[in-house]
Design an enzyme around this catalytic site. Structure first.
Site, PDB file in Angstrom:
ATOM      1  N   LYS A 118       0.847  -1.195   0.000  1.00  0.00           N
ATOM      2  CA  LYS A 118       0.000   0.000   0.000  1.00  0.00           C
ATOM      3  C   LYS A 118       0.878   1.240   0.000  1.00  0.00           C
ATOM      4  O   LYS A 118       2.012   1.188   0.496  1.00  0.00           O
ATOM      5  CB  LYS A 118      -0.854   0.031   1.276  1.00  0.00           C
ATOM      6  N   ARG A 160     -10.411 -11.419   2.103  1.00  0.00           N
ATOM      7  CA  ARG A 160     -11.275 -12.468   1.555  1.00  0.00           C
ATOM      8  C   ARG A 160     -10.594 -13.842   1.634  1.00  0.00           C
ATOM      9  O   ARG A 160     -11.270 -14.860   1.711  1.00  0.00           O
ATOM     10  CB  ARG A 160     -11.687 -12.090   0.117  1.00  0.00           C
TER      11      ARG A 160
HETATM   12  N1  BES Z   1      -8.059  -3.617   4.420  1.00  0.00           N
HETATM   13  C1  BES Z   1      -8.236  -3.206   3.098  1.00  0.00           C
HETATM   14  C2  BES Z   1      -9.534  -2.452   2.856  1.00  0.00           C
HETATM   15  C3  BES Z   1      -9.708  -1.148   3.571  1.00  0.00           C
HETATM   16  C4  BES Z   1      -9.395   0.034   2.962  1.00  0.00           C
HETATM   17  C5  BES Z   1     -10.246  -1.112   4.840  1.00  0.00           C
HETATM   18  C6  BES Z   1      -9.577   1.237   3.607  1.00  0.00           C
HETATM   19  C7  BES Z   1     -10.442   0.091   5.482  1.00  0.00           C
HETATM   20  C8  BES Z   1     -10.114   1.263   4.875  1.00  0.00           C
HETATM   21  C9  BES Z   1      -8.247  -4.423   2.168  1.00  0.00           C
HETATM   22  O1  BES Z   1      -7.464  -5.490   2.587  1.00  0.00           O
HETATM   23  C10 BES Z   1      -7.721  -3.972   0.851  1.00  0.00           C
HETATM   24  O2  BES Z   1      -6.622  -3.526   0.808  1.00  0.00           O
HETATM   25  N2  BES Z   1      -8.531  -4.095  -0.184  1.00  0.00           N
HETATM   26  C11 BES Z   1      -8.162  -3.671  -1.486  1.00  0.00           C
HETATM   27  C12 BES Z   1      -8.708  -4.682  -2.464  1.00  0.00           C
HETATM   28  C13 BES Z   1      -8.224  -4.480  -3.868  1.00  0.00           C
HETATM   29  C14 BES Z   1      -6.752  -4.779  -3.959  1.00  0.00           C
HETATM   30  C15 BES Z   1      -9.010  -5.381  -4.786  1.00  0.00           C
HETATM   31  C16 BES Z   1      -8.777  -2.297  -1.727  1.00  0.00           C
HETATM   32  O3  BES Z   1      -9.881  -2.055  -1.268  1.00  0.00           O
HETATM   33  O4  BES Z   1      -8.138  -1.468  -2.347  1.00  0.00           O
HETATM   34 ZN    ZN Z   2      -5.431  -5.386   1.997  1.00  0.00          ZN
END
Ligand code: BES
Ligand code: ZN
Ligand code: ZN
Length: 520
Positions: free
Chosen positions: A295, A369
């Site tokens: 990230k 997931r």
């Molecule tokens: N934990 C994150 C989602 C999240 C984002 C929670 C902001 C709370 C606040 C999750 O694991 C994630 O990173 N999801 C990705 C999925 C994508 C790579 C398909 C996302 O939402 O960008």
């Molecule tokens: Zn994530």
């Protein structure tokens, strides 16, 4: 003895004709008592000066021969909803009295807002009053029920919460007590509901080097210790997770030096020990760096709360146990970190979940997931009457609804009704989202495996493709997935929560479980 005399003298009111004054010695400053009282808005047709004090406020006003209403009129315009004003030296027992605006009397359930406006107004007003008094370093506050002792208690306890465990300078610890109402049962219930949410806030806010998977499990074990007669806890180690062939969960945990834990809680509250349980499953990523699909560093610290699903699920089980709800609940929390390392899963890797399905991991940041897939497969062994999983799953959920409501994806109209009803009561809202085959097609079309962990049209409908992915691991007819990414933290949207991790939707989960308990 001298101390006693000083304090007694200081509390003695000096009365001269219509004017009262009270001396406050320094020894008293630390244990001053405060009082929060409510006032409703006047009706449109009524005159400017009309006051509608609550029953408790009217009683207090009477005991002071109308001094409170006199001062309220003198001190400024009528108090709007959520606004407050403090009066000093009005009463010998309460050096500080906060009067709070409650909005319209009997506002009730609002069909468009999907919540009970009266309850929300009470939570907001009481929290504002309590916080004002806390800022004045008042250490004990008595609170008007405002006609709904449970909501008043929730407002007080949620409003006063502040995460300062790791700071040298702490905010004043405030104890609260019901004032002028006999509804002690409602008050106590509100305290327990709010303390449940505060437990989830505490776990979510805590830094990831403090709340590791091991520390998380230990904290929940400690919180459940007083309920040992109805609760069984298993802290499943890595070897157990391997035996269970949870390849999807292990593919996430393997990038980190912190060992994973699969936390399993059994709360047996029903008189019928054979009654199929409610199964709650929470995403427990104690830190989500994204893994190799790293990230961006801005705001990455917020990913310490990526165990919000596990926190709210476990906190709601602690709360159900405190309330002795007559229902059986099984709680599952796959806990681990998502980190990049030489051992971490790489984009394009294929892993196998517990049910034998293969998954192409094209983005290691879509890890929630994966860990939930295995937990959901495992959960079916308990023959649950309903499965509810809770997860800070997608940024797309935040884009869709923001912090207004948690998204609910469900295959069951009955379960939707139950969750929705509960959320109207708590004000911690849910909103139904689609589980169309349209999205399933986008996660089952994978070059190398049965499934891909990201939708093939990348960001479009991201919350919905994630839900469709989870559905591939569910056979039960009553399943709901709550995506809580949007409600994870609070800036100023929920007025009775300070800025920080929200602990939402713990109270809705508790209210939902209570609904199941009471409807058999
Ligand atoms: N934990 C994150 C989602 C999240 C984002 C929670 C902001 C709370 C606040 C999750 O694991 C994630 O990173 N999801 C990705 C999925 C994508 C790579 C398909 C996302 O939402 O960008
Ligand atoms: Zn994530
Ligand atoms: Zn995550």
């Amino acid at each position: 003895m001298t101390m006693f005399l000083v304090r007694t003298a200081a509390r003695t009111a000096v009365r001269t004709k219509s004017c009262r004054s009270f001396c406050v010695s320094h020894t008293q400053l630390s244990d001053r008592k405060g009082l929060v009282l409510g006032v409703f808005e006047k009706k449109e047709e009524e005159d400017e000066g009309t006051l509608h004090l609550t029953e408790a406020a009217a009683g207090f006003d009477k005991s002071l021969s109308g001094k409170l209403s006199e001062l309220l009129k003198l001190s400024g315009p009528a108090l709007k909803n959520g606004k407050s004003r403090v009066f000093y030296g009005l009463h010998k027992d309460f050096p500080c009295v906060a009067v709070v605006g409650l909005g319209k009397n009997n506002a009730g359930v609002c069909r468009t807002e999907n919540w009970d406006t009266s309850k929300e107004n009470i939570r907001q007003a009481v929290s504002a009053g309590c916080r004002l008094l806390q800022d004045l370093e008042v250490s004990h506050v008595e609170v008007d029920s405002c006609g709904d002792a449970q909501s008043a208690a929730e407002g007080a306890v949620l409003g006063l919460f502040h995460y300062d465990q790791l700071k040298s300078k702490k905010k004043t610890k405030v104890t609260t007590q019901l004032h002028g109402s006999a509804d002690v049962v409602g008050w106590e219930k509100g305290i327990v509901y709010a303390e449940g949410q505060n437990l989830a806030r505490l776990l979510m806010e805590a830094p990831a080097n403090h709340i590791t998977p091991t520390a998380f499990a230990k904290t929940i074990e400690e919180k459940l210790a007083p309920h040992a007669d109805r609760v069984t806890i298993h802290k499943r180690p890595q070897a157990w997770i391997e035996e269970q062939q949870m390849g999807a969960f292990l593919s996430v945990s393997k990038g980190s030096e912190e060992p994973p834990v699969f936390l399993e809680l059994h709360y047996n509250g029903s008189p019928d020990s054979k009654q199929p349980p409610l199964l709650l499953v929470g995403k427990g990523i104690t830190f989500d760096s994204g893994g190799i699909s790293l990230k961006p560093s801005a705001s990455m610290d917020a990913m310490r709360a990526d165990m919000g699903g596990a926190a709210t699920v476990c906190a709601s089980i602690v709360t159900a146990a405190s309330l002795k709800l007559p229902v059986n609940i099984v709680g599952l929390a796959p806990l681990c970190e998502n980190m990049p390392s030489g051992k971490a899963t790489k984009p394009g890797d294929v892993v196998k979940a517990k049910n034998g399905k293969t998954i192409q991991v094209d983005n290691t940041d879509a890890e929630g997931r994966l860990i939930l897939a295995d937990a959901l497969c495992y959960g079916h062994v308990f023959n649950p009457r309903a499965i509810v999983n809770v997860a800070t799953l997608t940024g797309a959920m935040d884009v869709a609804l923001g912090s207004a409501a948690a998204g609910v994806f469900t295959n069951s109209d009955w379960l939707w009704e139950q969750l929705h009803r509960a959320s109207v009561v708590t004000g911690d809202r849910v909103w139904r989202m689609p589980l169309f085959q349209h999205y399933t097609k986008q996660v089952t079309d994978s070059q190398l495996a049965d499934l891909n962990n990201i939708g093939k049209y990348s960001r479009s409908g991201g919350a919905c493709t994630a839900a469709a992915f989870l559905r591939e691991f569910v056979k039960a007819p009553h399943w709901a997935h709550l995506d809580i990414a949007g409600v994870m933290s609070n800036k100023d949207e929920v007025p009775y929560l300070r800025k920080g991790m929200s602990g939402r939707p713990t109270r809705t989960l508790v209210e939902f479980a209570a609904g199941l308990a009471h409807n058999g």
